[in-house]
Write a protein that holds these residues in place. Structure first.
Motif, PDB file in Angstrom:
ATOM      1  N   SER A  80       0.823  -1.212   0.000  1.00 55.77           N
ATOM      2  CA  SER A  80       0.000   0.000   0.000  1.00 55.77           C
ATOM      3  C   SER A  80       0.857   1.261   0.000  1.00 55.77           C
ATOM      4  CB  SER A  80      -0.954  -0.007   1.193  1.00 55.77           C
ATOM      5  OG  SER A  80      -0.233   0.068   2.394  1.00 55.77           O
ATOM      6  N   VAL A  81       1.989   1.242   0.684  1.00 51.08           N
ATOM      7  CA  VAL A  81       2.893   2.399   0.651  1.00 51.08           C
ATOM      8  C   VAL A  81       3.476   2.572  -0.744  1.00 51.08           C
ATOM      9  CG1 VAL A  81       5.108   3.258   1.498  1.00 51.08           C
ATOM     10  CG2 VAL A  81       3.436   2.371   3.092  1.00 51.08           C
ATOM     11  N   GLY A  82       3.865   1.481  -1.384  1.00 47.77           N
ATOM     12  CA  GLY A  82       4.384   1.573  -2.753  1.00 47.77           C
ATOM     13  C   GLY A  82       3.347   2.100  -3.721  1.00 47.77           C
ATOM     14  N   LEU A  83       2.104   1.655  -3.585  1.00 53.69           N
ATOM     15  CA  LEU A  83       1.037   2.147  -4.441  1.00 53.69           C
ATOM     16  C   LEU A  83       0.770   3.625  -4.186  1.00 53.69           C
ATOM     17  CD1 LEU A  83      -1.096   1.481  -6.551  1.00 53.69           C
ATOM     18  CD2 LEU A  83      -2.629   0.886  -4.675  1.00 53.69           C
ATOM     19  N   ALA A  84       0.828   4.047  -2.937  1.00 49.87           N
ATOM     20  CA  ALA A  84       0.634   5.464  -2.613  1.00 49.87           C
ATOM     21  C   ALA A  84       1.730   6.328  -3.226  1.00 49.87           C
ATOM     22  CB  ALA A  84       0.597   5.652  -1.100  1.00 49.87           C
ATOM     23  N   VAL A  85       2.964   5.837  -3.224  1.00 54.99           N
ATOM     24  CA  VAL A  85       4.068   6.590  -3.843  1.00 54.99           C
ATOM     25  C   VAL A  85       3.832   6.739  -5.340  1.00 54.99           C
ATOM     26  CG1 VAL A  85       6.520   6.441  -4.434  1.00 54.99           C
ATOM     27  CG2 VAL A  85       5.781   6.022  -2.103  1.00 54.99           C
ATOM     28  N   ILE A  86       3.395   5.678  -5.999  1.00 56.08           N
ATOM     29  CA  ILE A  86       3.144   5.745  -7.443  1.00 56.08           C
ATOM     30  C   ILE A  86       1.982   6.685  -7.751  1.00 56.08           C
ATOM     31  CG2 ILE A  86       2.355   4.393  -9.424  1.00 56.08           C
ATOM     32  CD1 ILE A  86       4.001   2.076  -8.306  1.00 56.08           C
ATOM     33  N   VAL A  87       0.923   6.641  -6.942  1.00 56.73           N
ATOM     34  CA  VAL A  87      -0.226   7.529  -7.169  1.00 56.73           C
ATOM     35  C   VAL A  87       0.167   8.978  -6.968  1.00 56.73           C
ATOM     36  CG1 VAL A  87      -2.476   8.190  -6.225  1.00 56.73           C
ATOM     37  CG2 VAL A  87      -1.971   5.797  -6.669  1.00 56.73           C
ATOM     38  N   MET A  88       0.932   9.277  -5.935  1.00 54.78           N
ATOM     39  CA  MET A  88       1.362  10.664  -5.707  1.00 54.78           C
ATOM     40  C   MET A  88       2.309  11.137  -6.801  1.00 54.78           C
ATOM     41  SD  MET A  88      -0.393  11.735  -3.297  1.00 54.78           S
ATOM     42  CE  MET A  88       0.374  13.319  -3.127  1.00 54.78           C
ATOM     43  N   MET A  89       3.153  10.243  -7.291  1.00 61.01           N
ATOM     44  CA  MET A  89       4.040  10.609  -8.394  1.00 61.01           C
ATOM     45  C   MET A  89       3.219  10.952  -9.628  1.00 61.01           C
ATOM     46  SD  MET A  89       7.167   8.420 -10.033  1.00 61.01           S
ATOM     47  CE  MET A  89       6.161   7.251 -10.915  1.00 61.01           C
ATOM     48  N   TYR A  90       2.192  10.180  -9.906  1.00 60.35           N
ATOM     49  CA  TYR A  90       1.364  10.448 -11.074  1.00 60.35           C
ATOM     50  C   TYR A  90       0.581  11.754 -10.906  1.00 60.35           C
ATOM     51  CZ  TYR A  90      -1.936   9.946 -14.859  1.00 60.35           C
ATOM     52  OH  TYR A  90      -2.664  10.163 -15.979  1.00 60.35           O
TER      53      TYR A  90
END
Length: 80
Positions: free
Chosen positions: A54-64
């Motif tokens: 979930s932390v990795g997915l949050a990083v990708i979403v914030m990057m996008y």
């Protein structure tokens, strides 16, 4: 991905040892709870792995959201 593979290998090992230990203890005492510890460790490892994903997915979403791209090379160009 490597961390997930290592966590899954540890989960498999813990469940196997837990089952083996529970089988040996169940022969001497039918009401034993021996071997449950390994299964509890597996549960906690799965919780940690889910939090990691979930932390990795949050990083990708914030990057996008900030860059409107998930291209890692584009992010390297932003450092200069």
């Amino acid at each position: 991905m490597c961390i997930e593979l290592m966590l899954n290998a540890v989960n498999l090992l813990l469940v196997a040892f837990s089952k083996m230990y529970h089988g040996g203890a169940a022969l001497s005492n039918a009401t034993t709870t021996a071997g449950v510890d390994g299964q509890l460790f597996v549960f906690f490892i799965m919780v940690v792995a889910a939090a990691e994903v979930s932390v990795g997915l949050a990083v990708i979403v914030m990057m996008y959201r900030n860059v409107h791209s998930v291209d890692v090379n584009f992010l390297n160009r932003l450092k200069n």
